[in-house]
Enzyme design. Sequence first.
Site, mmCIF file in Angstrom:
data_model
loop_
_atom_site.group_PDB
_atom_site.id
_atom_site.type_symbol
_atom_site.label_atom_id
_atom_site.label_comp_id
_atom_site.label_asym_id
_atom_site.label_seq_id
_atom_site.Cartn_x
_atom_site.Cartn_y
_atom_site.Cartn_z
ATOM 1 N N GLU A 1 44.335 -3.727 -9.921
ATOM 2 C CA GLU A 1 44.877 -3.675 -11.292
ATOM 3 C C GLU A 1 44.799 -1.818 -11.823
ATOM 4 O O GLU A 1 44.079 -1.297 -11.329
ATOM 5 C CB GLU A 1 43.930 -4.098 -12.243
ATOM 6 N N ILE B 1 39.920 3.642 -7.069
ATOM 7 C CA ILE B 1 40.446 4.773 -6.457
ATOM 8 C C ILE B 1 40.537 5.938 -7.325
ATOM 9 O O ILE B 1 40.860 5.654 -8.534
ATOM 10 C CB ILE B 1 41.682 4.429 -5.698
ATOM 11 N N VAL C 1 40.754 10.411 -7.659
ATOM 12 C CA VAL C 1 40.826 11.742 -7.025
ATOM 13 C C VAL C 1 40.423 12.796 -7.879
ATOM 14 O O VAL C 1 40.646 12.674 -9.067
ATOM 15 C CB VAL C 1 42.349 12.152 -6.590
ATOM 16 N N ASN D 1 49.308 4.057 -17.244
ATOM 17 C CA ASN D 1 49.112 4.952 -15.846
ATOM 18 C C ASN D 1 50.290 5.101 -14.998
ATOM 19 O O ASN D 1 50.481 4.538 -13.917
ATOM 20 C CB ASN D 1 47.784 4.725 -15.202
ATOM 21 N N TYR E 1 51.820 3.410 -6.169
ATOM 22 C CA TYR E 1 51.730 2.118 -5.674
ATOM 23 C C TYR E 1 52.994 1.498 -5.235
ATOM 24 O O TYR E 1 53.247 0.948 -4.261
ATOM 25 C CB TYR E 1 50.976 1.224 -6.752
#
Length: 160
Positions: free
Chosen positions: A117, A84, A86, A122, A129
């Site tokens: 994962e 994922i 951006v 991060n 999440y």
Amino acid sequence: MINSPALSDVTDSGLYLHYRLLDESDIPQIMTLERSAHSHPWRQSSFEDCLNGRQKCWLAEHKGVLVGYVVVTHGGGDAELLNISVSPAFQRKGIGRCLLKLAVECVKEKADMLFLEVRVSNRKAIALYEKEDFFEVGQRKNYYPTVNGHEDALLMARQL
């Protein structure tokens, strides 16, 4: 085949997003975004695998500009969010949350759990999440490459 979700969404900050599946002609553009967003980007072949396989890459565009994408797969009752991203110029505008919701919509009829994962460093991603009902299920030692070696990954899951 992963179910087709809604083809558009609006972020909390008011950005209109249009979703579509990755096409071969998108590979150069997606590689540019991937390299700008990650210190150790995916190889081009990983995105090419999304063209014909069980894993699917959904692109998010705002006014015709690629602003993010999400890669998901499923099998055996489980699903995995593989990537994922951006665009750095569009981060902190709610696109990541929209892409995460899209990932859930894509696999919820095919799986009971969605796994991912994330680098233990991060913190922004982990916070996102957690807000979206993911919880820690373990760690993978030395999973991610870094400039000076390797970094652990946090394994997270969400009940679907």
